[in-house]
Design a protein around this motif. Structure first.
Motif: not given
Length: 336
Positions: A218-220, A115-118, A334-336, A89-94
């Protein structure tokens, strides 16, 4: 035989049928009527953590949601955790240029999301915390603060906590600083710069100060504050990070951490809800993450900012009477 088939049908039905209803607090933390059978837990949790399958419809392998309502120190508690395998599963900081709700971050993501968290700290239309996705930095940790020293304004340079994923999907928590102008180069330090209020500011962080600094691989990543757990030990470095967020008060909290078996946990704790969760102190939050098996964890923005949106549904009720508080950064699964 007829009775046996009937019993098998009941068992099969109970394994997949579920229902949600609105709670007395509106559309937050919907109640599961039937506990469905689901796959093996991604990581080992205590029996107090119940799998919230009512929020996991069509979820793939590698991401699960849990609910815990066990009182902590005689306080009513409502906590939701999303556990995932970063290899699947991909973690995407925005980061946004303007404040927006966590549910809006979620709904605007065009790929398959779960899912999305603050996330980090912020001011009006400005982030104070790092946000980086696949090597691209969209926001940086705050580089300086003004605090009083000997009755005068003084400039302090805090090294603050950050959570990151490397190219091999292994997680890390550390204290970071953006060395150089602009976004600079992100340096990681084994201990925070030893700032403390009412003492002279420490030197500007660099490649050589604090000691042991290295360019972070780290890259993400997402920034927060303070550190909660480092090297499997509770290590709340709020003083050195110069972060005062009702540290010893019970309030809504958000956090992210990782376990020894390389899984990641995002946690949202409800607070200031007279008919629900009271909230936690930073020390209690750190202990919860430790008890879940985290060997590294950081605090994210909390209070009225705490929000966790899962599979198109709200979970914890916001502390703010007006509902979800618009924030600047968020974490999307999100999905990879």
């Amino acid at each position: 035989m007829k009775k046996l088939l009937s019993n098998l049908l009941i068992l099969a039905t109970s394994a997949v049928v579920y229902s949600c209803s609105k709670s007395e607090t509106g559309d937050y933390h919907p109640k599961q009527i039937i506990q469905p059978v689901d796959s093996t837990a991604i990581t080992a949790l205590s029996s107090d953590w119940m799998k919230a399958v009512h929020l996991m419809k069509d979820f793939p392998t590698g991401v699960q949601v849990y609910l815990n309502k066990k009182p902590i120190n005689n306080k009513t508690t409502v906590m939701y955790a999303v556990v995932f395998d970063p290899k699947l599963i991909e973690l995407k900081p925005v980061a946004s240029s303007t404040n927006k709700k966590v549910s809006d971050f979620y709904n605007e993501e065009i790929s398959k999301k779960f899912a999305c968290i603050n996330a980090g700290f912020f001011g009006p239309n400005a982030s104070y915390s790092l946000s980086m996705f696949n090597g691209t930095v969209s926001a940086i940790n705050i580089k300086s603060l003004t605090r009083k020293y000997n009755g005068n304004d003084a400039t302090y340079y805090p090294t603050r906590a950050a959570f990151g994923l490397k190219t091999d999907n292994t997680a890390d928590v550390t204290w970071v600083y953006h060395v150089g102008s602009g976004n600079g180069t992100i340096y990681s330090y084994p201990a925070p710069s030893p700032n403390i209020l009412n003492s002279a500011p420490q030197a500007l962080p660099s490649a050589t100060f604090p000691a042991g600094g290295t360019i972070w691989d780290a890259t993400t990543a997402i920034g927060g504050s303070p550190m909660l757990i480092k090297n499997n030990n509770i290590n709340i470095s709020d003083d050195a990070e110069l972060i005062v967020i009702d540290n010893n008060s019970s309030r809504a909290r958000s956090a992210i951490g990782y376990t020894a078996n390389k899984k990641v946990i995002m946690l949202a704790v409800e607070g200031n809800n007279t008919s629900g969760g009271t909230g936690l102190t930073l020390a209690e939050l750190a202990q919860v993450m430790k008890d879940m098996g985290c060997v590294g964890a950081i605090n994210l923005d909390g209070g009225g900012s705490t929000a966790l949106y899962v599979n198109g549904a709200h979970t914890v009720k916001p502390s703010d009477a007006a509902g979800e508080r618009p924030v600047i950064t968020a974490l999307i699964l999100k999905s990879k």
